[in-house]
Design an enzyme around this catalytic site. Structure first.
Site, PDB file in Angstrom:
ATOM      1  N   GLY A   1       1.723   4.275  -2.893  1.00  0.00           N
ATOM      2  CA  GLY A   1       0.869   5.288  -2.396  1.00  0.00           C
ATOM      3  C   GLY A   1      -0.437   4.642  -2.205  1.00  0.00           C
ATOM      4  O   GLY A   1      -0.963   3.593  -1.968  1.00  0.00           O
TER       5      GLY A   1
ATOM      6  N   SER B   1       1.249  -0.914   0.068  1.00  0.00           N
ATOM      7  CA  SER B   1       0.010  -0.023  -0.141  1.00  0.00           C
ATOM      8  C   SER B   1       0.744   1.394   0.113  1.00  0.00           C
ATOM      9  O   SER B   1       0.635   2.769  -0.368  1.00  0.00           O
ATOM     10  CB  SER B   1      -1.061  -0.266   1.051  1.00  0.00           C
ATOM     11  OG  SER B   1      -0.545  -0.558   2.798  1.00  0.00           O
ATOM     12  N   LYS B   2       1.731   1.327   0.637  1.00  0.00           N
ATOM     13  CA  LYS B   2       2.786   2.494   0.826  1.00  0.00           C
ATOM     14  C   LYS B   2       3.547   2.557  -0.523  1.00  0.00           C
ATOM     15  O   LYS B   2       3.755   3.848  -1.060  1.00  0.00           O
ATOM     16  CB  LYS B   2       3.676   2.069   1.277  1.00  0.00           C
ATOM     17  CG  LYS B   2       3.726   2.181   2.921  1.00  0.00           C
ATOM     18  CD  LYS B   2       3.839   3.062   3.426  1.00  0.00           C
ATOM     19  CE  LYS B   2       3.272   3.661   5.088  1.00  0.00           C
ATOM     20  NZ  LYS B   2       4.602   3.501   5.711  1.00  0.00           N
ATOM     21  N   ARG B   3       3.511   1.783  -1.332  1.00  0.00           N
ATOM     22  CA  ARG B   3       4.792   1.134  -2.960  1.00  0.00           C
ATOM     23  C   ARG B   3       4.154   2.243  -4.245  1.00  0.00           C
ATOM     24  O   ARG B   3       4.381   3.195  -4.653  1.00  0.00           O
ATOM     25  CB  ARG B   3       4.936   0.250  -3.078  1.00  0.00           C
ATOM     26  CG  ARG B   3       6.428   0.088  -3.895  1.00  0.00           C
ATOM     27  CD  ARG B   3       7.043  -1.215  -4.050  1.00  0.00           C
ATOM     28  NE  ARG B   3       6.215  -2.094  -4.663  1.00  0.00           N
ATOM     29  CZ  ARG B   3       6.000  -3.257  -5.222  1.00  0.00           C
ATOM     30  NH1 ARG B   3       6.808  -3.858  -3.955  1.00  0.00           N
ATOM     31  NH2 ARG B   3       5.301  -4.242  -5.698  1.00  0.00           N
TER      32      ARG B   3
END
Ligand code: GLU
Ligand code: ZN
Length: 316
Positions: free
Chosen positions: A242, A238-240
């Site tokens: 965005g 989810s971070k990678r």
């Protein structure tokens, strides 16, 4: 073994746009229902009104449609279900299972014997009646001294002693809102859901939900928890990408399927989401989910799922 057609569901909380983690739950639940021509329902978990982000529900629905994740029937909005939750609570109250609790969060924290997987374990202060002068805050359900066992479709046999692991838990919060644990059970039962597919962060909630289903006399659904995107070698999907999945729908879908161990052929990588989804429904293999983790399903989240993961399927 399931003898009837699956009725699955996706139950996002509209606290933000659909991200890679929720996409994994959406695709996993969709494929596991549709591969056997089952139904796939949509429930918007907008019960926790303080956390609801305006516009997020619409955004999630538009993303699902764009990806070809079409649901059956009407969307169930939890915010419109107060009456059903109230009735369910009353039926438990009539049977003496509910008690008012006057403890503040601080008091529970201070007196909890040891921290549980799900926060402090309720020490049972108000179990046998409110102390004089205490004001009722939340409503809790009395849990039995009983170990709840079930076999998860991915994580294998799971057992949890409700009393030791969570204690009497809240069904109506001090702010008057019905608790997630109650709503999910009432809604899954009423919608005829018999296959619950969702992220492994909810693995430790499942025994509570099974207990409530049993208390209501509901059939118990099958449970299939999907590894969390955060589990895979510490890569936060989810971070990678965005927050939202805007960096190419097809790519996001391929990554979600591969995360679930499904071997999307290379030549399909550029296909439209709808094509990828048809491929996935036709080829989806639940046994590959754990295999993608190399047999190691670990959670690095604060909620310690690890002691529960005596995975049957995990070693296949
Ligand atoms: N609304 C929950 C979430 O988005 C999922 C609840 C469930 O699938 O039971 O994490
Ligand atoms: Zn209390």
């Amino acid at each position: 073994m399931m003898t009837t057609l699956p009725v699955g569901r996706f139950a996002p909380s509209p606290t933000g746009p659909l991200h890679s983690g929720s996409l994994i739950a959406a695709i996993g639940s969709f494929c596991l229902a549709r591969r056997l021509s089952g139904r796939w329902l949509l429930r918007m978990e907008d019960l926790d009104t303080p956390r609801v982000v305006p516009g997020a529900a619409d955004q999630i629905l538009r993303t699902l449609e764009r990806l070809g994740l079409h649901w059956d029937g009407e969307i169930l909005w939890q915010s419109r279900r107060q009456q059903a939750y109230q009735q369910a609570l009353e039926s438990l109250t009539e049977r003496g299972l509910i008690f008012p609790c006057g403890c503040s969060r601080k008091e529970i924290l201070a007196s909890a014997p040891h921290p549980g997987e799900e926060g402090p374990i309720y020490p049972g202060h108000c179990r046998n009646g409110l102390a004089p002068g205490r004001r009722p805050r939340a409503l809790r359900v009395r849990v039995p001294r009983q170990v709840i066992c079930f076999t998860d479709g991915v994580f294998g046999p799971i057992s949890q002693g409700l009393e030791e692991a969570v204690g009497d838990f809240v069904l109506r919060r001090a702010d008057g809102l019905f608790a997630y644990q109650l709503a999910v059970v009432v809604d899954d039962a009423e919608s005829g859901v018999n296959q619950v597919v969702r992220g492994a962060d909810l693995l430790t909630s499942t025994p509570r939900q099974i207990f409530l289903h049993a208390a209501f006399g509901n059939p118990i659904p099958d449970y299939i928890h999907l590894p969390l995107a955060t589990d895979l070698a510490g890569i936060k999907l989810s971070k990678r990408h965005g927050a939202a999945i805007s960096s190419g729908d097809s790519q996001a879908m391929v990554e979600a399927l591969r995360f679930l161990g499904q071997q999307v052929p290379r030549e399909m990588e550029g296909e439209a989401p709808q094509q990828l989804l048809s491929w996935a429904v036709a080829h989806f293999d639940i046994r590959k989910i754990a295999a993608a983790q190399g047999g190691q399903i670990l959670t690095r989240t604060k909620k310690a799922v690890a002691p529960l993961t005596a995975g049957q399927n995990a070693v296949k």
